[in-house]
Each structure stands twice: as structure tokens, then as C-alpha cells.
Design an enzyme around this catalytic site. Structure first.
Site, PDB file in Angstrom:
ATOM      1  N   LYS A  22      43.710  45.650  17.882  1.00 47.61           N
ATOM      2  CA  LYS A  22      45.107  45.245  17.072  1.00 47.61           C
ATOM      3  C   LYS A  22      45.123  46.223  15.793  1.00 47.61           C
ATOM      4  CE  LYS A  22      43.848  40.930  16.298  1.00 47.61           C
ATOM      5  NZ  LYS A  22      42.585  40.656  16.971  1.00 47.61           N
ATOM      6  N   ARG A  76      48.049  32.334  14.172  1.00 46.85           N
ATOM      7  CA  ARG A  76      46.629  32.333  14.964  1.00 46.85           C
ATOM      8  C   ARG A  76      46.644  30.819  15.596  1.00 46.85           C
ATOM      9  NH1 ARG A  76      43.404  36.381  12.981  1.00 46.85           N
ATOM     10  NH2 ARG A  76      41.186  36.633  13.913  1.00 46.85           N
ATOM     11  N   ARG A 106      30.704  47.678  16.694  1.00 40.71           N
ATOM     12  CA  ARG A 106      31.795  47.762  15.447  1.00 40.71           C
ATOM     13  C   ARG A 106      31.211  48.284  14.393  1.00 40.71           C
ATOM     14  NH1 ARG A 106      37.439  44.710  15.321  1.00 40.71           N
ATOM     15  NH2 ARG A 106      35.856  42.757  14.879  1.00 40.71           N
ATOM     16  N   ARG A 117      30.588  44.439  10.042  1.00 38.11           N
ATOM     17  CA  ARG A 117      31.437  43.255   9.452  1.00 38.11           C
ATOM     18  C   ARG A 117      30.527  41.821   9.529  1.00 38.11           C
ATOM     19  NH1 ARG A 117      37.594  42.776  11.861  1.00 38.11           N
ATOM     20  NH2 ARG A 117      37.008  40.571  11.874  1.00 38.11           N
ATOM     21  N   ARG A 162      34.418  32.699  17.103  1.00 38.72           N
ATOM     22  CA  ARG A 162      35.943  33.209  16.977  1.00 38.72           C
ATOM     23  C   ARG A 162      36.670  33.068  18.503  1.00 38.72           C
ATOM     24  NH1 ARG A 162      33.841  38.349  14.702  1.00 38.72           N
ATOM     25  NH2 ARG A 162      35.974  39.348  14.810  1.00 38.72           N
TER      26      ARG A 162
HETATM   27  P1  AMP Z   1      40.600  39.290  11.610  1.00 42.17           P
HETATM   28  O1  AMP Z   1      40.270  40.671  10.670  1.00 42.17           O
HETATM   29  O2  AMP Z   1      41.966  39.260  12.174  1.00 42.17           O
HETATM   30  O3  AMP Z   1      39.615  39.226  12.759  1.00 42.17           O
HETATM   31  O4  AMP Z   1      40.251  38.166  10.699  1.00 42.17           O
HETATM   32  C1  AMP Z   1      38.925  37.922  10.172  1.00 42.17           C
HETATM   33  C2  AMP Z   1      38.914  36.451   9.683  1.00 42.17           C
HETATM   34  O5  AMP Z   1      39.834  36.158   8.683  1.00 42.17           O
HETATM   35  C3  AMP Z   1      39.221  35.463  10.791  1.00 42.17           C
HETATM   36  O6  AMP Z   1      38.031  35.239  11.575  1.00 42.17           O
HETATM   37  C4  AMP Z   1      39.569  34.318   9.901  1.00 42.17           C
HETATM   38  O7  AMP Z   1      38.432  33.581   9.402  1.00 42.17           O
HETATM   39  C5  AMP Z   1      40.204  34.840   8.983  1.00 42.17           C
HETATM   40  N1  AMP Z   1      41.698  34.987   9.345  1.00 42.17           N
HETATM   41  C6  AMP Z   1      42.523  36.228   9.468  1.00 42.17           C
HETATM   42  N2  AMP Z   1      43.748  35.829  10.043  1.00 42.17           N
HETATM   43  C7  AMP Z   1      43.963  34.231  10.064  1.00 42.17           C
HETATM   44  C8  AMP Z   1      44.861  33.407  10.273  1.00 42.17           C
HETATM   45  N3  AMP Z   1      45.952  33.662  10.873  1.00 42.17           N
HETATM   46  N4  AMP Z   1      44.488  31.960  10.335  1.00 42.17           N
HETATM   47  C9  AMP Z   1      43.150  31.641   9.850  1.00 42.17           C
HETATM   48  N5  AMP Z   1      42.324  32.448   9.520  1.00 42.17           N
HETATM   49  C10 AMP Z   1      42.650  33.860   9.484  1.00 42.17           C
END
Ligand code: AMP
Length: 227
Positions: free
Chosen positions: A14, A89, A123, A156, A167
Site C-alpha cells: 500500500k 480499517r 521487511r 518494524r 494483524r
Molecule cells: P500500518 O502501517 O497501516 O500497517 O499501521 C500500523 C499500525 O498502526 C496498525 O497495526 C495499527 O496499530 C495502527 N493503525 C494504523 N491505521 C489504523 C486505523 N485506521 N485504525 C486503527 N489502527 C490503525
């Protein structure tokens, strides 16, 4: 003005695809995850609030996410539009979003879970500039060092087997069903995310009726706060 949402499971690309699209079309790339990571890295109050939840692979509270998105979008620096990544989400976030913004399309990057594991566990991220690497397909020239700024490459905190399992479960339970909601509104284009990044980008552009990508001469790291 173009307003897109990009969806897909962790590791589906993404961030990479959003940046490629944003760069040529002058869109602002908004990554909620990047905004949270920036806050964790910079030890802000919000960072302290979200760090443990993120590291466990769980979702941050809807109230906080919605206020982050609202603040980011009211900055109004997106004259040509935006592409938002990692949001919405779940159903509540989707409702909040659709009440406030009309969107032109949802890009769904389709990737099987087996490939997700392979990608996510390989990653690496530059601790300094945030540039993303994958040890399988896009490894740095010098092991452990960022090609762009020489910073240290780190994993990460949520790219572990345990957090990934949480996740993936969260994704399939809460995020996946949103696709049906968006499909009913005929917004969704589904793209096979197993191909190489430039092929995926080409596919996205064709499906959205956009011009082909211009050649990349920059190799830019992401912005500091997902912007
Ligand atoms: P990502 O980089 O999009 O995988 O996001 C990393 C982490 O940030 C996720 O595993 C959540 O803990 C938090 N996070 C990011 N976007 C959201 C969202 N829209 N709703 C809730 N938690 C989020």
C-alpha cells in the site's frame, strides 16, 4: 481533484503504490500508520499512547484514528487530491469517512496470506528516513544500511510472527468486510499485488483510467508524517 483509498493486507504494498501514484499526480499520501510511527519515534504524547497497541498488532482506538485523519485532512494542502492508506480499517471508520468525504475510487491490493508472511518478515525500515526495504526483492546495496541516507535498517516492531497473526486476524475480521460496502458503491478496483511493484502500479493506473507512470529519477524516502 482525486480522492482515493488504498486497501490491502499488511505487506501488500500500500505504501509503495500510494507513493508512486501520489508522486506523479501531485496527490498527498496520507498513511495513518506512518503518522503513528512518526509519533512513536519522536516520543510524543500520542506516540506513548499508541506504541504498545501497535507493537501488539492491534488497532488503535477509533476516536484517536478519526481525530488524526480529521486533523490531517483539514490541513487542506491537497489541492490535487489525496490517497489515504491504512484507513478506514473497520465499519465505524468507513462510516465516518464516507459521511465527510466523497471518494473517487478504492484500490484493493489482493495478496494471499502466505505471501504476506514472506514479505512482512523480510521487511526492513530505515530508522532515520523511513525508507522501506524488502530483503527478498529490494535489498539495500550495503546490508543493514539505507541507500538514501546511510541510516540503520531496523525491523518494524509489529513485523513479528505474533503481531502479524493478530494483524491478519484483525484484517480479515474487520477490514476485509469493508470491501463489500465499497463494492456496493462501485468504487473498488481489485489488483493482483503479487507482481513486481511497477507492474502493480501499471495495473492500478490502467484500471483507474490514469496516464502511465513517469520514470522515477528521484528514489525519495517517505515524508516525516505520512504526508
Ligand atoms: P500500518 O502501517 O497501516 O500497517 O499501521 C500500523 C499500525 O498502526 C496498525 O497495526 C495499527 O496499530 C495502527 N493503525 C494504523 N491505521 C489504523 C486505523 N485506521 N485504525 C486503527 N489502527 C490503525
Amino acid at each position: 481533484m482525486r480522492k482515493y483509498v488504498i486497501m490491502g493486507v499488511q505487506g501488500s504494498g500500500k505504501g509503495t503504490q500510494s507513493q508512486l501514484l501520489a508522486r506523479d499526480l501531485d496527490l498527498v499520501h496520507i498513511s495513518v500508520g506512518d503518522i503513528f510511527r512518526w509519533n512513536v519515534q519522536n516520543h510524543t504524547k500520542m506516540g506513548a499512547q499508541v506504541r504498545r497497541v501497535m507493537a501488539a498488532g492491534e488497532l488503535v482506538s477509533d476516536d484517536l484514528v478519526e481525530s488524526v485523519v480529521r486533523d490531517r485532512l483539514t490541513a487542506h494542502d491537497w489541492n490535487y487530491g489525496f490517497i489515504i492508506d491504512g484507513f478506514p480499517r473497520n465499519a465505524r471508520q468507513a462510516e465516518f469517512f464516507l459521511e465527510s468525504y466523497d471518494i473517487d475510487g478504492v484500490v484493493y491490493l489482493d495478496l494471499p496470506d502466505s505471501e504476506v508472511r514472506r514479505r512482512v518478515l523480510n521487511r526492513r525500515l530505515c530508522a532515520n528516513c523511513g525508507m522501506d526495504y524488502n530483503l527478498l526483492a529490494n535489498s539495500p546495496r550495503e546490508p543493514g544500511k539505507c541507500d538514501v541516507c546511510g541510516g540503520e535498517l531496523v525491523t518494524r516492531e509489529d513485523d513479528t510472527e505474533e503481531a502479524l497473526a493478530v494483524r491478519l486476524r484483525e484484517y480479515h475480521e474487520k477490514t476485509g468486510p469493508l470491501l463489500d460496502l465499497f463494492r456496493r458503491k462501485e468504487y473498488v478496483i481489485t489488483v493482483d499485488a503479487r507482481s513486481a511493484p511497477d507492474m502493480v502500479q501499471q495495473d492500478i493506473r490502467e484500471r483507474l483510467g490514469l496516464p502511465p507512470a513517469k520514470p522515477d529519477t528521484t528514489h525519495q524516502p517517505p515524508g516525516p508524517a505520512g504526508a
